[in-house]
Design a protein around this motif. Structure first.
Motif, mmCIF file in Angstrom:
data_model
loop_
_atom_site.group_PDB
_atom_site.id
_atom_site.type_symbol
_atom_site.label_atom_id
_atom_site.label_comp_id
_atom_site.label_asym_id
_atom_site.label_seq_id
_atom_site.Cartn_x
_atom_site.Cartn_y
_atom_site.Cartn_z
ATOM 1 N N TRP A 118 -12.747 -29.601 -19.653
ATOM 2 C CA TRP A 118 -13.357 -29.649 -20.977
ATOM 3 C C TRP A 118 -12.245 -29.527 -22.009
ATOM 4 C CZ3 TRP A 118 -17.634 -31.189 -23.072
ATOM 5 C CH2 TRP A 118 -18.103 -30.662 -24.273
ATOM 6 N N ALA A 119 -12.086 -30.575 -22.829
ATOM 7 C CA ALA A 119 -10.976 -30.648 -23.778
ATOM 8 C C ALA A 119 -11.478 -30.309 -25.179
ATOM 9 C CB ALA A 119 -10.349 -32.029 -23.746
ATOM 10 N N VAL A 120 -11.238 -29.073 -25.625
ATOM 11 C CA VAL A 120 -11.753 -28.606 -26.917
ATOM 12 C C VAL A 120 -11.006 -29.280 -28.062
ATOM 13 C CG1 VAL A 120 -12.077 -26.590 -28.403
ATOM 14 C CG2 VAL A 120 -12.435 -26.399 -25.931
ATOM 15 N N GLY A 121 -11.778 -29.853 -29.003
ATOM 16 C CA GLY A 121 -11.189 -30.507 -30.161
ATOM 17 C C GLY A 121 -10.692 -31.908 -29.912
ATOM 18 N N VAL A 122 -10.908 -32.425 -28.717
ATOM 19 C CA VAL A 122 -10.443 -33.768 -28.367
ATOM 20 C C VAL A 122 -11.613 -34.741 -28.468
ATOM 21 C CG1 VAL A 122 -9.413 -35.202 -26.555
ATOM 22 C CG2 VAL A 122 -8.683 -32.823 -26.835
ATOM 23 N N GLY A 123 -11.343 -35.932 -29.018
ATOM 24 C CA GLY A 123 -12.370 -36.943 -29.197
ATOM 25 C C GLY A 123 -12.559 -37.807 -27.966
ATOM 26 N N HIS A 124 -12.888 -39.075 -28.210
ATOM 27 C CA HIS A 124 -13.261 -39.943 -27.095
ATOM 28 C C HIS A 124 -12.092 -40.287 -26.180
ATOM 29 C CE1 HIS A 124 -15.532 -42.746 -24.781
ATOM 30 N NE2 HIS A 124 -14.835 -43.799 -25.184
ATOM 31 N N SER A 125 -10.913 -40.438 -26.731
ATOM 32 C CA SER A 125 -9.777 -40.866 -25.918
ATOM 33 C C SER A 125 -9.013 -39.661 -25.382
ATOM 34 C CB SER A 125 -8.855 -41.779 -26.732
ATOM 35 O OG SER A 125 -9.527 -42.955 -27.122
ATOM 36 N N VAL A 126 -9.527 -39.062 -24.334
ATOM 37 C CA VAL A 126 -8.802 -37.972 -23.684
ATOM 38 C C VAL A 126 -7.605 -38.585 -22.958
ATOM 39 C CG1 VAL A 126 -8.911 -36.117 -21.980
ATOM 40 C CG2 VAL A 126 -10.930 -36.648 -23.373
ATOM 41 N N PRO A 127 -6.385 -38.183 -23.299
ATOM 42 C CA PRO A 127 -5.213 -38.782 -22.652
ATOM 43 C C PRO A 127 -5.207 -38.501 -21.152
ATOM 44 C CG PRO A 127 -4.581 -37.528 -24.608
ATOM 45 C CD PRO A 127 -6.008 -37.187 -24.321
ATOM 46 N N SER A 128 -4.771 -39.471 -20.389
ATOM 47 C CA SER A 128 -4.637 -39.248 -18.946
ATOM 48 C C SER A 128 -3.596 -38.162 -18.696
ATOM 49 C CB SER A 128 -4.209 -40.539 -18.245
ATOM 50 O OG SER A 128 -5.237 -41.486 -18.236
ATOM 51 N N HIS A 129 -3.954 -37.196 -17.889
ATOM 52 C CA HIS A 129 -3.027 -36.137 -17.486
ATOM 53 C C HIS A 129 -2.573 -36.451 -16.059
ATOM 54 C CE1 HIS A 129 -4.572 -34.209 -21.055
ATOM 55 N NE2 HIS A 129 -3.736 -33.209 -20.891
ATOM 56 N N LEU A 130 -1.475 -37.162 -15.977
ATOM 57 C CA LEU A 130 -1.029 -37.714 -14.704
ATOM 58 C C LEU A 130 -0.871 -36.644 -13.638
ATOM 59 C CD1 LEU A 130 -0.090 -40.287 -13.214
ATOM 60 C CD2 LEU A 130 2.232 -39.732 -13.942
ATOM 61 N N ASP A 131 -0.191 -35.554 -13.973
ATOM 62 C CA ASP A 131 0.073 -34.530 -12.953
ATOM 63 C C ASP A 131 -1.219 -33.937 -12.409
ATOM 64 O OD1 ASP A 131 2.764 -34.949 -13.259
ATOM 65 O OD2 ASP A 131 3.109 -33.173 -14.512
ATOM 66 N N VAL A 133 -15.452 -33.176 -28.870
ATOM 67 C CA VAL A 133 -15.880 -33.827 -30.112
ATOM 68 C C VAL A 133 -15.895 -35.350 -29.939
ATOM 69 C CG1 VAL A 133 -15.208 -31.944 -31.645
ATOM 70 C CG2 VAL A 133 -13.518 -33.686 -31.062
ATOM 71 N N ASP A 134 -16.250 -35.778 -28.757
ATOM 72 C CA ASP A 134 -16.352 -37.212 -28.472
ATOM 73 C C ASP A 134 -17.471 -37.816 -29.313
ATOM 74 O OD1 ASP A 134 -16.752 -39.756 -27.359
ATOM 75 O OD2 ASP A 134 -16.226 -39.075 -25.345
ATOM 76 N N GLY A 135 -17.120 -38.764 -30.188
ATOM 77 C CA GLY A 135 -18.111 -39.389 -31.055
ATOM 78 C C GLY A 135 -18.632 -40.708 -30.524
ATOM 79 N N THR A 136 -18.145 -41.151 -29.369
ATOM 80 C CA THR A 136 -18.586 -42.415 -28.783
ATOM 81 C C THR A 136 -19.549 -42.186 -27.622
ATOM 82 O OG1 THR A 136 -16.491 -43.467 -29.403
ATOM 83 C CG2 THR A 136 -17.811 -44.568 -27.725
ATOM 84 N N LEU A 137 -19.168 -41.324 -26.708
ATOM 85 C CA LEU A 137 -20.025 -40.931 -25.591
ATOM 86 C C LEU A 137 -20.214 -39.422 -25.692
ATOM 87 C CD1 LEU A 137 -18.423 -43.114 -22.753
ATOM 88 C CD2 LEU A 137 -20.535 -43.566 -24.025
ATOM 89 N N SER A 138 -21.389 -39.020 -26.108
ATOM 90 C CA SER A 138 -21.669 -37.625 -26.431
ATOM 91 C C SER A 138 -21.108 -36.654 -25.397
ATOM 92 C CB SER A 138 -23.185 -37.420 -26.535
ATOM 93 O OG SER A 138 -23.506 -36.050 -26.583
ATOM 94 N N PRO A 139 -20.545 -35.538 -25.855
ATOM 95 C CA PRO A 139 -20.057 -34.522 -24.919
ATOM 96 C C PRO A 139 -21.124 -34.031 -23.946
ATOM 97 C CG PRO A 139 -19.242 -34.078 -27.128
ATOM 98 C CD PRO A 139 -20.242 -35.198 -27.257
#
Length: 277
Positions: free
Chosen positions: A256-269, A205-211
Protein backbone atom coordinates in the motif's frame (compact mmCIF):
# COMPACT_ATOMS: atom_id res chain seq x y z
CA UNK A 1 2.95 0.12 -34.34
CA UNK A 2 6.62 -0.09 -35.25
CA UNK A 3 7.37 -2.20 -38.29
CA UNK A 4 10.30 -4.63 -38.28
CA UNK A 5 11.85 -2.87 -41.29
CA UNK A 6 12.07 0.38 -39.29
CA UNK A 7 13.05 -0.64 -35.79
CA UNK A 8 13.28 1.78 -32.90
CA UNK A 9 17.02 2.55 -32.64
CA UNK A 10 16.98 1.78 -28.91
CA UNK A 11 15.74 -1.71 -29.71
CA UNK A 12 17.97 -2.42 -32.67
CA UNK A 13 20.91 -4.81 -32.18
CA UNK A 14 23.24 -4.82 -30.34
CA UNK A 15 20.36 -4.21 -27.92
CA UNK A 16 18.86 -7.70 -28.15
CA UNK A 17 15.17 -6.77 -28.04
CA UNK A 18 13.98 -8.11 -31.36
CA UNK A 19 10.63 -8.04 -33.12
CA UNK A 20 9.03 -11.49 -33.23
CA UNK A 21 5.39 -10.89 -34.22
CA UNK A 22 3.09 -7.87 -34.22
CA UNK A 23 2.24 -8.75 -30.63
CA UNK A 24 5.55 -9.57 -28.99
CA UNK A 25 9.12 -8.42 -28.46
CA UNK A 26 11.76 -10.31 -26.51
CA UNK A 27 14.82 -9.06 -24.65
CA UNK A 28 17.67 -11.52 -24.34
CA UNK A 29 20.54 -10.27 -22.16
CA UNK A 30 24.12 -10.61 -23.36
CA UNK A 31 24.74 -13.18 -20.63
CA UNK A 32 21.90 -15.54 -19.72
CA UNK A 33 22.40 -16.58 -16.10
CA UNK A 34 19.09 -18.26 -15.29
CA UNK A 35 16.35 -20.24 -17.04
CA UNK A 36 13.68 -17.81 -15.80
CA UNK A 37 11.24 -15.71 -17.82
CA UNK A 38 9.49 -12.42 -16.97
CA UNK A 39 6.46 -11.22 -18.96
CA UNK A 40 6.17 -7.40 -18.74
CA UNK A 41 2.73 -6.12 -19.79
CA UNK A 42 2.21 -2.46 -20.67
CA UNK A 43 -0.57 -0.08 -19.64
CA UNK A 44 -3.25 1.57 -21.79
CA UNK A 45 -2.16 3.81 -24.65
CA UNK A 46 1.30 2.28 -24.59
CA UNK A 47 3.24 -0.44 -26.40
CA UNK A 48 6.01 -2.93 -25.78
CA UNK A 49 8.58 -0.42 -27.02
CA UNK A 50 7.30 2.45 -24.88
CA UNK A 51 7.07 0.25 -21.80
CA UNK A 52 10.59 -1.03 -22.38
CA UNK A 53 11.89 2.55 -22.62
CA UNK A 54 9.99 3.83 -19.55
CA UNK A 55 12.46 4.66 -16.77
CA UNK A 56 9.86 3.60 -14.17
CA UNK A 57 9.76 0.10 -15.69
CA UNK A 58 13.29 -1.23 -15.11
CA UNK A 59 12.80 -4.87 -16.06
CA UNK A 60 15.33 -4.82 -18.88
CA UNK A 61 17.87 -3.51 -16.35
CA UNK A 62 17.05 -6.44 -14.09
CA UNK A 63 17.46 -8.72 -17.07
CA UNK A 64 20.94 -7.34 -17.72
CA UNK A 65 21.88 -7.59 -14.05
CA UNK A 66 20.57 -11.09 -13.31
CA UNK A 67 20.51 -12.66 -16.75
CA UNK A 68 16.83 -13.59 -17.23
CA UNK A 69 14.85 -13.23 -20.46
CA UNK A 70 11.92 -10.82 -20.68
CA UNK A 71 8.99 -10.90 -23.10
CA UNK A 72 7.07 -7.69 -23.85
CA UNK A 73 3.59 -8.21 -25.35
CA UNK A 74 2.18 -5.30 -27.35
CA UNK A 75 -1.58 -4.71 -27.60
CA UNK A 76 -3.17 -3.81 -30.92
CA UNK A 77 -5.88 -1.80 -29.12
CA UNK A 78 -5.73 1.09 -26.62
CA UNK A 79 -6.01 -1.23 -23.62
CA UNK A 80 -5.77 -4.97 -23.03
CA UNK A 81 -8.91 -7.05 -23.41
CA UNK A 82 -9.77 -7.92 -19.81
CA UNK A 83 -13.53 -7.77 -20.34
CA UNK A 84 -14.65 -10.25 -23.03
CA UNK A 85 -15.75 -13.82 -22.36
CA UNK A 86 -13.02 -14.99 -24.72
CA UNK A 87 -10.23 -13.34 -22.75
CA UNK A 88 -11.75 -14.29 -19.39
CA UNK A 89 -11.82 -18.01 -20.24
CA UNK A 90 -9.06 -20.61 -20.35
CA UNK A 91 -8.25 -21.30 -24.01
CA UNK A 92 -11.13 -19.02 -24.96
CA UNK A 93 -9.17 -16.76 -27.29
CA UNK A 94 -8.64 -13.05 -26.77
CA UNK A 95 -5.57 -11.30 -25.45
CA UNK A 96 -5.03 -13.64 -22.51
CA UNK A 97 -4.82 -16.60 -24.88
CA UNK A 98 -2.36 -14.75 -27.11
CA UNK A 99 -0.04 -14.01 -24.18
CA UNK A 100 -0.36 -17.59 -22.92
CA UNK A 101 0.80 -18.76 -26.34
CA UNK A 102 3.77 -16.39 -26.10
CA UNK A 103 4.71 -18.03 -22.81
CA UNK A 104 4.41 -21.52 -24.30
CA UNK A 105 6.59 -20.53 -27.24
CA UNK A 106 9.23 -18.98 -24.99
CA UNK A 107 9.38 -22.11 -22.81
CA UNK A 108 10.69 -24.16 -25.72
CA UNK A 109 12.47 -21.42 -27.70
CA UNK A 110 14.64 -20.32 -24.74
CA UNK A 111 14.68 -23.50 -22.61
CA UNK A 112 12.79 -21.80 -19.78
CA UNK A 113 12.09 -23.71 -16.57
CA UNK A 114 8.25 -23.97 -16.41
CA UNK A 115 8.51 -23.33 -12.67
CA UNK A 116 10.18 -19.94 -13.26
CA UNK A 117 7.62 -18.00 -15.29
CA UNK A 118 6.73 -14.60 -13.82
CA UNK A 119 4.27 -11.90 -14.87
CA UNK A 120 4.21 -8.19 -14.09
CA UNK A 121 2.34 -5.18 -15.42
CA UNK A 122 0.86 -1.79 -14.59
CA UNK A 123 -2.71 -0.48 -14.87
CA UNK A 124 -4.27 -2.32 -17.83
CA UNK A 125 -1.18 -4.55 -17.74
CA UNK A 126 -1.88 -5.25 -14.07
CA UNK A 127 -5.46 -6.16 -14.95
CA UNK A 128 -4.16 -8.55 -17.59
CA UNK A 129 -1.69 -9.99 -15.07
CA UNK A 130 -4.64 -10.83 -12.81
CA UNK A 131 -6.60 -12.30 -15.73
CA UNK A 132 -3.62 -14.45 -16.76
CA UNK A 133 -3.24 -15.70 -13.19
CA UNK A 134 -6.90 -16.75 -13.30
CA UNK A 135 -7.05 -18.20 -16.82
CA UNK A 136 -3.59 -19.79 -17.08
CA UNK A 137 -2.47 -20.63 -13.53
CA UNK A 138 -0.69 -23.70 -14.90
CA UNK A 139 1.74 -21.49 -16.84
CA UNK A 140 2.62 -18.88 -14.20
CA UNK A 141 4.65 -19.17 -11.00
CA UNK A 142 4.18 -15.70 -9.50
CA UNK A 143 2.73 -12.28 -10.33
CA UNK A 144 3.73 -8.75 -9.27
CA UNK A 145 1.07 -6.29 -10.44
CA UNK A 146 0.87 -2.52 -10.07
CA UNK A 147 -2.38 -0.52 -9.84
CA UNK A 148 -4.93 -2.99 -11.15
CA UNK A 149 -8.38 -4.39 -10.36
CA UNK A 150 -9.60 -7.89 -9.48
CA UNK A 151 -9.69 -10.48 -12.26
CA UNK A 152 -13.12 -10.29 -13.91
CA UNK A 153 -13.95 -6.87 -12.47
CA UNK A 154 -13.97 -5.26 -15.93
CA UNK A 155 -16.25 -7.93 -17.40
CA UNK A 156 -18.40 -6.59 -20.24
CA UNK A 157 -22.17 -7.18 -20.10
CA UNK A 158 -22.28 -6.79 -23.88
CA UNK A 159 -19.46 -9.27 -24.45
CA UNK A 160 -17.21 -6.64 -26.00
CA UNK A 161 -13.44 -6.62 -25.67
CA UNK A 162 -11.14 -3.98 -24.16
CA UNK A 163 -14.09 -1.99 -22.81
CA UNK A 164 -13.77 0.49 -19.95
CA UNK A 165 -15.88 -0.29 -16.88
CA UNK A 166 -16.72 2.82 -14.84
CA UNK A 167 -18.27 0.84 -11.99
CA UNK A 168 -15.13 -1.20 -11.47
CA UNK A 169 -12.68 1.65 -12.01
CA UNK A 170 -14.54 3.74 -9.42
CA UNK A 171 -14.22 0.97 -6.83
CA UNK A 172 -17.95 0.24 -6.80
CA UNK A 173 -17.61 -3.42 -7.81
CA UNK A 174 -17.43 -5.08 -4.40
CA UNK A 175 -18.05 -8.65 -3.32
CA UNK A 176 -17.22 -11.15 -0.61
CA UNK A 177 -13.89 -12.98 -0.83
CA UNK A 178 -15.79 -16.15 -1.75
CA UNK A 179 -17.57 -14.49 -4.67
CA UNK A 180 -14.37 -12.92 -5.96
CA UNK A 181 -12.64 -16.27 -5.65
CA UNK A 182 -15.47 -17.93 -7.56
CA UNK A 183 -14.91 -15.44 -10.40
CA UNK A 184 -11.34 -16.70 -10.70
CA UNK A 185 -12.28 -20.37 -10.45
CA UNK A 186 -14.94 -19.96 -13.15
CA UNK A 187 -12.30 -18.80 -15.63
CA UNK A 188 -10.69 -22.26 -15.62
CA UNK A 189 -13.37 -24.70 -14.45
CA UNK A 190 -12.08 -27.89 -12.90
CA UNK A 191 -8.52 -26.68 -12.43
CA UNK A 192 -7.14 -27.91 -9.11
CA UNK A 193 -3.41 -27.47 -9.59
CA UNK A 194 -0.95 -24.97 -8.17
CA UNK A 195 -1.82 -21.28 -8.56
CA UNK A 196 0.57 -18.33 -8.83
CA UNK A 197 1.76 -16.40 -5.80
CA UNK A 198 0.34 -12.87 -5.97
CA UNK A 199 2.03 -9.56 -5.08
CA UNK A 200 -0.36 -6.58 -5.32
CA UNK A 201 0.67 -2.89 -5.36
CA UNK A 202 -1.66 0.12 -5.22
CA UNK A 203 -1.45 3.84 -4.49
CA UNK A 204 -3.68 5.36 -1.82
CA UNK A 205 -4.65 8.35 -3.99
CA UNK A 206 -5.12 6.55 -7.30
CA UNK A 207 -7.55 8.68 -9.31
CA UNK A 208 -7.86 6.27 -12.25
CA UNK A 209 -8.50 2.91 -10.60
CA UNK A 210 -9.95 3.51 -7.16
CA UNK A 211 -7.78 2.43 -4.21
CA UNK A 212 -10.73 0.31 -3.12
CA UNK A 213 -9.74 -2.09 -5.90
CA UNK A 214 -6.70 -2.97 -3.80
CA UNK A 215 -8.92 -4.35 -1.05
CA UNK A 216 -11.09 -6.21 -3.53
CA UNK A 217 -8.05 -7.77 -5.20
CA UNK A 218 -6.68 -8.85 -1.81
CA UNK A 219 -10.07 -10.42 -1.04
CA UNK A 220 -10.00 -12.30 -4.32
CA UNK A 221 -6.57 -13.83 -4.13
CA UNK A 222 -6.55 -14.60 -0.40
CA UNK A 223 -9.70 -16.63 -1.04
CA UNK A 224 -8.27 -18.40 -4.07
CA UNK A 225 -5.01 -19.18 -2.29
CA UNK A 226 -6.56 -20.13 1.04
CA UNK A 227 -5.25 -17.21 3.09
CA UNK A 228 -6.88 -14.88 5.59
CA UNK A 229 -7.91 -11.38 4.52
CA UNK A 230 -6.12 -10.12 7.66
CA UNK A 231 -2.35 -9.84 7.21
CA UNK A 232 -0.21 -12.11 9.33
CA UNK A 233 2.50 -9.43 9.39
CA UNK A 234 2.87 -5.81 8.34
CA UNK A 235 6.05 -3.82 7.70
CA UNK A 236 5.79 -0.01 7.59
CA UNK A 237 8.08 2.03 5.34
CA UNK A 238 8.77 -1.04 3.20
CA UNK A 239 10.16 -1.15 0.54
CA UNK A 240 10.47 2.63 1.01
CA UNK A 241 9.10 5.41 3.18
CA UNK A 242 5.28 5.73 3.18
CA UNK A 243 4.84 2.26 1.69
CA UNK A 244 3.43 -0.58 3.80
CA UNK A 245 4.04 -4.23 2.97
CA UNK A 246 1.42 -6.67 4.26
CA UNK A 247 1.96 -10.43 4.15
CA UNK A 248 -1.11 -12.66 3.95
CA UNK A 249 0.82 -15.88 4.33
CA UNK A 250 3.32 -17.24 1.83
CA UNK A 251 1.25 -16.74 -1.32
CA UNK A 252 -0.21 -13.21 -1.14
CA UNK A 253 1.59 -9.95 -0.47
CA UNK A 254 0.12 -6.45 -0.64
CA UNK A 255 1.97 -3.15 -0.84
CA UNK A 256 0.00 0.00 0.00
CA UNK A 257 1.68 3.18 -1.26
CA UNK A 258 0.51 6.17 0.82
CA UNK A 259 0.24 9.40 -1.16
CA UNK A 260 1.00 7.69 -4.46
CA UNK A 261 -1.34 8.04 -7.43
CA UNK A 262 -2.09 5.72 -10.31
CA UNK A 263 1.45 5.21 -11.57
CA UNK A 264 3.12 3.29 -8.76
CA UNK A 265 6.74 2.95 -9.92
CA UNK A 266 7.98 -0.58 -10.40
CA UNK A 267 10.14 -1.61 -7.46
CA UNK A 268 12.48 -4.00 -9.20
CA UNK A 269 14.20 -5.41 -6.12
CA UNK A 270 10.94 -6.11 -4.27
CA UNK A 271 9.29 -7.67 -7.32
CA UNK A 272 12.36 -9.78 -8.12
CA UNK A 273 12.50 -10.92 -4.50
CA UNK A 274 8.86 -12.01 -4.73
CA UNK A 275 9.68 -13.94 -7.87
CA UNK A 276 12.76 -15.49 -6.31
CA UNK A 277 15.11 -13.96 -8.87
Amino acid sequence: MYRPAYPNPRLHPPTPLQFLTIHRWVYVPDKIQTDALVIAIHSCQSSAQKYFANSKIPWHQGSDRKGYITVWPSSTTECWDVSSKASLSHDGGGDSNAIANMIKHALTQYNIDPQKVYVTGGSSGAMMSNVLAATYPDLITAVSLYSGVPAGCFVSSSGGSAQWNNTCSAGQSTATPQKWGDVVRAMYPGYNGTRPRMQIWHGSVDGTLSPRNYDETIKQWTNVLGASTAPVSSRPDTPEKNYRMDDFGASVEGIWAVGVGHSVPSHLDASEAWFGL
